[in-house]
Design a protein around this motif. Structure first.
Motif, PDB file in Angstrom:
ATOM      1  N   SER A  11      -8.397   1.383  -6.201  1.00 36.21           N
ATOM      2  CA  SER A  11      -7.222   1.401  -5.329  1.00 36.21           C
ATOM      3  C   SER A  11      -6.371   0.140  -5.474  1.00 36.21           C
ATOM      4  O   SER A  11      -5.196   0.134  -5.115  1.00 36.21           O
ATOM      5  CB  SER A  11      -7.648   1.568  -3.872  1.00 36.21           C
ATOM      6  OG  SER A  11      -8.377   0.437  -3.424  1.00 36.21           O
ATOM      7  N   SER A  53      -7.247  -1.455   1.647  1.00 38.97           N
ATOM      8  CA  SER A  53      -7.982  -0.692   0.636  1.00 38.97           C
ATOM      9  C   SER A  53      -9.462  -0.605   0.992  1.00 38.97           C
ATOM     10  O   SER A  53     -10.097   0.440   0.797  1.00 38.97           O
ATOM     11  CB  SER A  53      -7.812  -1.345  -0.738  1.00 38.97           C
ATOM     12  OG  SER A  53      -6.444  -1.372  -1.125  1.00 38.97           O
ATOM     13  N   ALA A  97       0.828  -1.191   0.000  1.00 40.80           N
ATOM     14  CA  ALA A  97       0.000   0.000   0.000  1.00 40.80           C
ATOM     15  C   ALA A  97       0.860   1.237   0.000  1.00 40.80           C
ATOM     16  O   ALA A  97       0.528   2.245  -0.605  1.00 40.80           O
ATOM     17  CB  ALA A  97      -0.919  -0.015   1.218  1.00 40.80           C
TER      18      ALA A  97
END
Length: 368
Positions: free
Chosen positions: A27, A74, A9
């Motif tokens: 995402s 996410s 991430a």
């Protein structure tokens, strides 16, 4: 090793995405997934020396923990849709990652023993591996999640700053266009009324030139009117208007006005503000040649400095010369502002007297 998951991430900053399911899917970019898989591989390689299990099995476990951590990270960025005012979303995402790491590790080990919890607890090797993976993830995962959120926020701030800068430049351009249109609106009636006043003078004095001049004026206006609404055309278009205007004035006073227009052909394609050169020519006729008893000659010329690129465009007359108020009129002030808006602050208008009498008005600018 769920550590790869938060790192993944962090690896790819998230810009503003749509909310809900669309935002969640947006995402999960390919770059994030690839980075997660790469970190899972590195984590498995680093832990492999202290694990009895084979590397492919260990890699499968780290991949599972990493991908699941990325998915929950996410998802926490989108759900729940509303949070209490005292709970920032970044806190929720970090907590979700911290919770996912041990749970995902426990789940992957339970899958390895077909859900037999006692068997997992009795197996010292599996229990030790679970602690190693979960402990490493808890130590590194939240930090990586915070780094990801920081990079995401920084990217969004840069994106927003660029967006504001773009809006600012667009607003500035619109303001400049509005000022150009306002000044253009001031030029148009000034030119038209002066030309019509010349025709009226011929008619009132019974001059035989009135008819031909009026016919030429009609033909001139038919060609010029479409250009009056344009903020910019080419220098060649402007020279066409200048020649037509000077021909009209020559018909009105054939014995008192001579003119020549000599501009290099290679300069005629330059973008140029409409009516700018015509303003100087009109001033030369109205304030230079017309008041002179002998009349005069008007020369329009141009040249470009091949070294600097500076273009000089001038209108020179042999009329009465510079008056006390020369350069202070609204028309010339308007022209200075238009040139500055069109070519930048370096553009200028210079006025100088020419011996034995007359005036030279010179525009100097660097084409964009």
């Amino acid at each position: 090793m769920d550590s790869p998951s938060p790192a993944s991430a962090a690896s790819s900053p998230a810009f503003a995405h749509p909310s809900g399911r669309a935002g969640f899917l947006a995402s999960l970019t390919p770059s994030r997934l690839v980075f997660t898989l790469a970190l899972a591989f590195v984590g498995a390689a680093l832990l492999n020396p202290i694990f009895i299990t084979s590397f492919p099995v260990l890699l499968g476990r780290t991949l599972f923990v990493g991908v699941l951590s990325l998915v929950t990270f996410s998802a926490a960025g989108q759900w729940p849709r509303r949070l209490p005012g005292w709970m920032p979303r970044w806190v929720v995402q970090v907590l979700v990652v911290a919770l996912t790491l041990p749970l995902a590790t426990i789940l992957v080990y339970l899958l390895a023993v077909d859900g037999d919890v006692p068997a997992l607890l009795r197996h010292e090797g599996r229990l030790s591996g679970l602690i190693w993976i979960a402990g490493t993830g808890l130590l590194v995962g939240p930090l990586l999640a915070l780094a990801a959120l920081y990079r995401e926020r920084d990217a969004q701030a840069r994106s927003q700053a660029l967006h504001f800068e773009l809006e600012k430049s667009q607003l500035e351009r619109q303001a400049l266009d509005a000022r150009l249109r306002l000044m253009q609106a001031q030029v148009e009636p000034h030119f038209l009324f002066n030309t019509l006043a010349n025709v009226r003078t011929l008619v009132e004095t019974g001059s035989p030139q009135a008819g031909p001049v009026l016919g030429s004026l009609i033909a001139y206006l038919r060609g010029a009117m479409p250009r009056l609404k344009e903020q910019a055309a080419s220098l060649g278009d402007e020279l066409t208007l200048v020649r037509a205007y000077l021909e009209l004035m020559h018909m009105r006073m054939p014995d008192r006005l001579q003119f020549v227009v000599a501009v290099p052909t290679e300069l005629e394609g330059l973008r140029f503000p409409t009516m700018a050169l015509l303003t100087l020519v009109e001033n030369a006729v109205r304030h230079g040649v017309d008041p002179s008893e002998e009349g005069g000659r008007i020369e329009v010329g141009a040249q470009r400095d091949t070294r600097t690129g500076l273009v000089s465009l001038w209108v020179q007359d042999s009329g009465v010369g510079m008056s006390e108020t020369a350069g202070a009129g609204t028309g010339l002030q308007n022209l200075r502002e238009r040139m500055g808006l069109f070519f930048g602050p370096e553009a200028r208008l210079e006025l100088s007297e020419t011996p034995p009498h007359g005036l030279r008005a010179e525009l100097k600018f660097t084409p964009p």
